[in-house]
Design a protein around this motif. Structure first.
Motif, PDB file in Angstrom:
ATOM      1  N   MET A  29       0.800  -1.116  -0.091  1.00  0.00           N
ATOM      2  CA  MET A  29      -0.094   0.089   0.076  1.00  0.00           C
ATOM      3  C   MET A  29       0.898   1.303  -0.261  1.00  0.00           C
ATOM      4  SD  MET A  29      -1.153  -1.055   3.854  1.00  0.00           S
ATOM      5  CE  MET A  29      -0.778  -2.591   3.422  1.00  0.00           C
ATOM      6  N   GLY A  30       0.332   2.298  -0.367  1.00  0.00           N
ATOM      7  CA  GLY A  30       1.131   3.492  -0.632  1.00  0.00           C
ATOM      8  C   GLY A  30       1.586   4.230   0.648  1.00  0.00           C
ATOM      9  N   SER A  31       0.827   4.112   1.592  1.00  0.00           N
ATOM     10  CA  SER A  31       0.848   4.780   2.836  1.00  0.00           C
ATOM     11  C   SER A  31       0.318   3.912   3.966  1.00  0.00           C
ATOM     12  CB  SER A  31       0.263   6.252   2.864  1.00  0.00           C
ATOM     13  OG  SER A  31       0.150   6.697   4.218  1.00  0.00           O
ATOM     14  N   SER A  32       0.862   4.179   5.366  1.00  0.00           N
ATOM     15  CA  SER A  32       0.235   3.381   6.520  1.00  0.00           C
ATOM     16  C   SER A  32      -1.303   3.953   6.658  1.00  0.00           C
ATOM     17  CB  SER A  32       1.041   3.686   7.693  1.00  0.00           C
ATOM     18  OG  SER A  32       1.050   5.013   7.812  1.00  0.00           O
ATOM     19  N   SER A  33      -1.579   5.158   6.003  1.00  0.00           N
ATOM     20  CA  SER A  33      -3.059   5.608   6.080  1.00  0.00           C
ATOM     21  C   SER A  33      -3.969   4.783   5.238  1.00  0.00           C
ATOM     22  CB  SER A  33      -3.095   7.079   5.623  1.00  0.00           C
ATOM     23  OG  SER A  33      -2.933   6.975   4.321  1.00  0.00           O
ATOM     24  N   ASP A  34      -3.340   4.120   4.522  1.00  0.00           N
ATOM     25  CA  ASP A  34      -4.358   3.014   3.619  1.00  0.00           C
ATOM     26  C   ASP A  34      -4.549   1.513   4.463  1.00  0.00           C
ATOM     27  OD1 ASP A  34      -3.970   4.527   1.499  1.00  0.00           O
ATOM     28  OD2 ASP A  34      -2.076   3.708   0.815  1.00  0.00           O
ATOM     29  N   TRP A  35      -3.978   1.537   5.563  1.00  0.00           N
ATOM     30  CA  TRP A  35      -4.009   0.207   6.269  1.00  0.00           C
ATOM     31  C   TRP A  35      -5.281  -0.155   6.792  1.00  0.00           C
ATOM     32  CZ3 TRP A  35      -2.013  -4.202   6.764  1.00  0.00           C
ATOM     33  CH2 TRP A  35      -2.643  -4.988   7.898  1.00  0.00           C
ATOM     34  N   ALA A  85       4.788   4.608  -4.241  1.00  0.00           N
ATOM     35  CA  ALA A  85       5.385   4.750  -5.573  1.00  0.00           C
ATOM     36  C   ALA A  85       6.058   6.057  -5.812  1.00  0.00           C
ATOM     37  CB  ALA A  85       4.056   4.485  -6.581  1.00  0.00           C
ATOM     38  N   HIS A  86       5.548   7.285  -5.100  1.00  0.00           N
ATOM     39  CA  HIS A  86       5.845   8.409  -5.625  1.00  0.00           C
ATOM     40  C   HIS A  86       7.138   8.687  -4.474  1.00  0.00           C
ATOM     41  CE1 HIS A  86       2.408   9.393  -3.070  1.00  0.00           C
ATOM     42  NE2 HIS A  86       3.031  10.527  -2.840  1.00  0.00           N
ATOM     43  N   ARG A  87       6.919   8.058  -3.153  1.00  0.00           N
ATOM     44  CA  ARG A  87       8.054   8.477  -2.319  1.00  0.00           C
ATOM     45  C   ARG A  87       9.231   7.360  -2.027  1.00  0.00           C
ATOM     46  NH1 ARG A  87       3.342  10.188   2.128  1.00  0.00           N
ATOM     47  NH2 ARG A  87       2.390   8.192   1.147  1.00  0.00           N
ATOM     48  N   MET A  88       8.922   6.147  -2.828  1.00  0.00           N
ATOM     49  CA  MET A  88       9.982   5.047  -2.535  1.00  0.00           C
ATOM     50  C   MET A  88      10.051   4.474  -4.001  1.00  0.00           C
ATOM     51  SD  MET A  88       8.122   3.400   0.811  1.00  0.00           S
ATOM     52  CE  MET A  88       9.001   2.093   0.653  1.00  0.00           C
ATOM     53  N   ALA A 129      -2.457  -4.458  -4.409  1.00  0.00           N
ATOM     54  CA  ALA A 129      -1.639  -3.188  -4.264  1.00  0.00           C
ATOM     55  C   ALA A 129      -2.923  -2.142  -3.979  1.00  0.00           C
ATOM     56  CB  ALA A 129      -1.097  -2.883  -5.469  1.00  0.00           C
ATOM     57  N   GLY A 130      -2.699  -1.418  -2.843  1.00  0.00           N
ATOM     58  CA  GLY A 130      -3.880  -0.513  -2.529  1.00  0.00           C
ATOM     59  C   GLY A 130      -3.127   0.941  -2.558  1.00  0.00           C
ATOM     60  N   ALA A 131      -3.822   1.741  -3.321  1.00  0.00           N
ATOM     61  CA  ALA A 131      -3.507   3.223  -3.149  1.00  0.00           C
ATOM     62  C   ALA A 131      -4.449   4.286  -3.400  1.00  0.00           C
ATOM     63  CB  ALA A 131      -2.489   3.416  -4.389  1.00  0.00           C
ATOM     64  N   GLY A 132      -4.307   5.332  -3.017  1.00  0.00           N
ATOM     65  CA  GLY A 132      -5.283   6.394  -3.046  1.00  0.00           C
ATOM     66  C   GLY A 132      -4.786   7.838  -3.921  1.00  0.00           C
ATOM     67  N   GLY A 133      -5.902   8.453  -4.385  1.00  0.00           N
ATOM     68  CA  GLY A 133      -5.630   9.602  -5.167  1.00  0.00           C
ATOM     69  C   GLY A 133      -5.100   9.261  -6.430  1.00  0.00           C
ATOM     70  N   PRO A 149      -8.625   0.433  -5.244  1.00  0.00           N
ATOM     71  CA  PRO A 149      -8.670   1.840  -4.850  1.00  0.00           C
ATOM     72  C   PRO A 149      -9.145   2.277  -3.440  1.00  0.00           C
ATOM     73  CG  PRO A 149     -10.288   1.073  -6.701  1.00  0.00           C
ATOM     74  CD  PRO A 149      -9.809  -0.175  -5.685  1.00  0.00           C
ATOM     75  N   VAL A 150      -8.309   2.994  -2.825  1.00  0.00           N
ATOM     76  CA  VAL A 150      -8.553   3.500  -1.762  1.00  0.00           C
ATOM     77  C   VAL A 150      -9.425   4.586  -1.303  1.00  0.00           C
ATOM     78  CG1 VAL A 150      -7.394   4.532   0.724  1.00  0.00           C
ATOM     79  CG2 VAL A 150      -6.527   2.600  -0.616  1.00  0.00           C
ATOM     80  N   GLN A 151     -10.427   4.713  -0.437  1.00  0.00           N
ATOM     81  CA  GLN A 151     -11.159   6.076  -0.469  1.00  0.00           C
ATOM     82  C   GLN A 151     -10.487   7.276  -0.058  1.00  0.00           C
ATOM     83  OE1 GLN A 151     -14.854   5.027   1.192  1.00  0.00           O
ATOM     84  NE2 GLN A 151     -15.735   6.962   1.068  1.00  0.00           N
TER      85      GLN A 151
HETATM   86  C1  RP5 Z   1      -1.222   7.601  -1.689  1.00  0.00           C
HETATM   87  O1  RP5 Z   1      -1.450   8.865  -1.039  1.00  0.00           O
HETATM   88  C2  RP5 Z   1      -1.381   6.638  -0.515  1.00  0.00           C
HETATM   89  O2  RP5 Z   1      -1.846   5.294  -1.206  1.00  0.00           O
HETATM   90  C3  RP5 Z   1      -2.349   7.204   0.329  1.00  0.00           C
HETATM   91  O3  RP5 Z   1      -3.717   6.506  -0.091  1.00  0.00           O
HETATM   92  C4  RP5 Z   1      -2.377   8.604  -0.285  1.00  0.00           C
HETATM   93  C5  RP5 Z   1      -2.451   9.442   1.043  1.00  0.00           C
HETATM   94  O4  RP5 Z   1      -1.128   9.191   1.512  1.00  0.00           O
HETATM   95  P1  RP5 Z   1      -0.649   9.689   3.140  1.00  0.00           P
HETATM   96  O5  RP5 Z   1      -0.315  11.423   2.990  1.00  0.00           O
HETATM   97  O6  RP5 Z   1      -1.918   9.734   3.897  1.00  0.00           O
HETATM   98  O7  RP5 Z   1       0.654   9.106   3.405  1.00  0.00           O
HETATM   99  O8  RP5 Z   1       0.369   7.495  -2.150  1.00  0.00           O
END
Ligand code: RP5
Length: 190
Positions: free
Chosen positions: A31-37, A61-64, A85-89, A109-111
């Motif tokens: 996942m792209g962030s721990s906020s996706d957990w 993806a964009h930070r690592m 793979a989960g990610a938002g935005g 797709p993360v809300q």
């Molecule tokens: C994406 O940006 C992540 O998958 C997440 O859903 C979103 C926000 O990330 P944080 O700002 O909460 O770290 O890359």
């Protein structure tokens, strides 16, 4: 975050143990962030329920980007059968992973706050022809279904797991059959 089999847990289905040692993950959850957990833990719960060896971690993806490529490039040799793979935005993680591996990528797709996850959905689902990402529903339902789909893929080569999946479906059938509806409220009564 990393999750494998817990202490004392055993595989509950028939896999080739020579090829896949007990602790080797068959499914990767990223996942792209721990906020996706909050969303992605629903995938991990399903994998745990079915006794599927897995690992879960943040790979942004964009930070690592270098870590993301390394993860994708090593996925096949590590024995992963699918990557959830989960990610938002902008949600480019699933597509970029898919660009670097032929291991199937299941996108969740993360809300999001700004656009309710429709942004994530469109970003993940609209892969150009040639590099697919199987895309699931926005949010926890999508995460759980991605894991169930991964279980179904593994079950193609594992009769015991297939039986377990059929039992899981049968439970839902029974639960739906047992559903009752409340009486209709009388007009004019509060
Ligand atoms: C994406 O940006 C992540 O998958 C997440 O859903 C979103 C926000 O990330 P944080 O700002 O909460 O770290 O890359």
């Amino acid at each position: 975050m990393c999750f494998g089999l817990g202490e004392g847990e055993t595989l509950k289905f028939d896999i080739d143990h020579e090829k896949h040692p007990m602790t080797q993950a068959l499914i990767g959850v990223v996942m792209g962030s721990s906020s996706d957990w909050d969303t992605m833990q629903h995938a991990v719960q399903i994998l745990q329920q079915f006794g599927i060896p897995h690992d879960a971690r943040v790979v942004s993806a964009h930070r690592m980007p270098d870590d993301m490529f390394a993860y994708a490039e090593s996925a096949a040799e590590r024995g992963l059968q699918a990557i959830i793979a989960g990610a938002g935005g902008a949600a480019h993680l699933p597509g970029m992973l898919a660009a670097k591996t032929v291991v199937p990528v299941l996108g969740v797709p993360v809300q999001t706050k700004a656009l309710s996850g429709v942004d994530s959905l469109h970003s993940i689902v609209q892969m150009p022809k040639g590099v697919p990402v199987a895309t699931f529903a926005i949010g926890p339902a999508g995460a759980a279904n991605a894991a169930l789909f991964a279980v179904a893929m593994l079950a193609n080569h594992d009769p015991a797991l297939r039986q377990k999946l059929a039992a899981f479906r049968a439970e839902q059938t029974e639960a739906a059959r047992a559903m009752t509806l409340p009486p209709v409220a009388l007009l004019g009564k509060a």
